[in-house]
Write a protein that holds these residues in place. Structure first.
Motif, mmCIF file in Angstrom:
data_model
loop_
_atom_site.group_PDB
_atom_site.id
_atom_site.type_symbol
_atom_site.label_atom_id
_atom_site.label_comp_id
_atom_site.label_asym_id
_atom_site.label_seq_id
_atom_site.Cartn_x
_atom_site.Cartn_y
_atom_site.Cartn_z
ATOM 1 N N ASP A 35 -7.672 -13.324 63.640
ATOM 2 C CA ASP A 35 -8.032 -13.987 64.864
ATOM 3 C C ASP A 35 -7.204 -14.147 66.061
ATOM 4 O O ASP A 35 -7.443 -14.126 67.382
ATOM 5 C CB ASP A 35 -8.849 -15.275 64.691
ATOM 6 C CG ASP A 35 -10.086 -15.082 63.779
ATOM 7 O OD1 ASP A 35 -10.574 -14.022 63.567
ATOM 8 O OD2 ASP A 35 -10.653 -16.111 63.018
ATOM 9 N N SER B 245 -7.105 -12.280 69.639
ATOM 10 C CA SER B 245 -7.148 -13.137 70.811
ATOM 11 C C SER B 245 -6.032 -12.552 71.661
ATOM 12 O O SER B 245 -6.084 -12.389 72.567
ATOM 13 C CB SER B 245 -6.899 -14.388 70.364
ATOM 14 O OG SER B 245 -7.068 -15.241 71.631
ATOM 15 N N GLN C 248 -6.636 -9.162 73.287
ATOM 16 C CA GLN C 248 -7.602 -9.375 74.296
ATOM 17 C C GLN C 248 -7.249 -9.948 75.426
ATOM 18 O O GLN C 248 -7.396 -9.231 76.573
ATOM 19 C CB GLN C 248 -8.980 -10.250 73.724
ATOM 20 C CG GLN C 248 -9.977 -10.436 74.759
ATOM 21 C CD GLN C 248 -10.523 -9.006 74.908
ATOM 22 O OE1 GLN C 248 -10.757 -8.238 74.073
ATOM 23 N NE2 GLN C 248 -11.273 -9.026 76.338
ATOM 24 N N ARG C 249 -6.147 -10.829 75.228
ATOM 25 C CA ARG C 249 -5.758 -11.372 76.573
ATOM 26 C C ARG C 249 -4.507 -10.225 77.186
ATOM 27 O O ARG C 249 -4.697 -10.294 78.511
ATOM 28 C CB ARG C 249 -4.910 -12.631 76.077
ATOM 29 C CG ARG C 249 -5.699 -13.804 75.860
ATOM 30 C CD ARG C 249 -4.903 -15.256 75.945
ATOM 31 N NE ARG C 249 -3.472 -14.907 74.870
ATOM 32 C CZ ARG C 249 -3.392 -15.319 73.676
ATOM 33 N NH1 ARG C 249 -4.617 -15.985 73.150
ATOM 34 N NH2 ARG C 249 -2.477 -15.385 73.193
#
Length: 204
Positions: free
Chosen positions: A20, A24, A27-28
């Motif tokens: 996860d 994350s 994605q950032r």
């Protein structure tokens, strides 16, 4: 629940948290790159628009000077000084693609030739990089009576061009390509060459 099963569950939970976290972070990073690319694209559009406006304004200014000086930018000292200053200034602000358009404009307007009684516009000290003179040549093949004295040319190409009665006296060439060109009465007096390609060039 056995200890082994609890440990296995903990490991799975830890592994999931790591996955996860990676997702994350990726994605950032993607979100950060997307606006950067968009901003870079917008900046390039603004730069191109600004350069196009400079090019159009320069041509309009020179057209006015030509009209007011009976078709010669060197007919009198004041006009020649203004034309030289404007031209050298715009050269420094534009890129190679637009600079060669200016050279072609001046050449076709017979301001970079020494024909009739008019002298060529003085562009000495002008610095050109990545210029392809095929874009200024007639049909990309012929350059006659072009006068560019005392300029600096870096990474320029004259490949395959028929050149006749051109004047490059006191010019500095750095990485220039004359491959397959035909040079007839081209003045290279007091010219310096650094890394010039004259392969298969015919000189008369």
């Amino acid at each position: 629940m056995t200890r082994e099963q609890r440990l296995e569950d903990l490991n799975e939970s830890r592994h999931q948290r790591l996955e996860d976290f990676r997702e994350s972070r990726e994605q950032r990073q993607l979100e950060e790159k997307t606006p950067n690319r968009s901003n870079e694209f917008q900046r390039q559009l603004a730069t191109d628009r600004y350069r196009d406006e400079l090019l159009v304004a320069y041509i309009n200014d020179m057209a006015t000077l030509l009209e007011n000086s009976n078709g010669s930018l060197t007919a009198d000292k004041v006009t020649a000084t203004v034309a030289r200053a404007k031209t050298l200034t715009v050269f420094r602000q534009l890129d190679a693609q637009r600079n060669i358009q200016i050279v072609r404009f001046l050449y076709e307007a017979e301001q970079l030739t020494e024909i009739h009684k008019n002298s060529s516009l003085d562009l000495s000290t002008a610095k050109f990089r990545d210029i392809d003179f095929r874009d200024a040549a007639i049909n990309e093949k012929q350059l006659r009576q072009l006068s560019l004295i005392g300029i600096f040319l870096s990474n320029a190409t004259f490949m395959g061009i028929e050149m006749e009665h051109n004047n490059f006296a006191h010019t500095q060439f750095n990485s220039v390509n004359f491959l397959l060109s035909h040079l007839n009465n081209v003045n290279f007096s007091s010219t310096s060459f650094d890394n010039a390609n004259f392969s298969f060039t015919q000189m008369d």
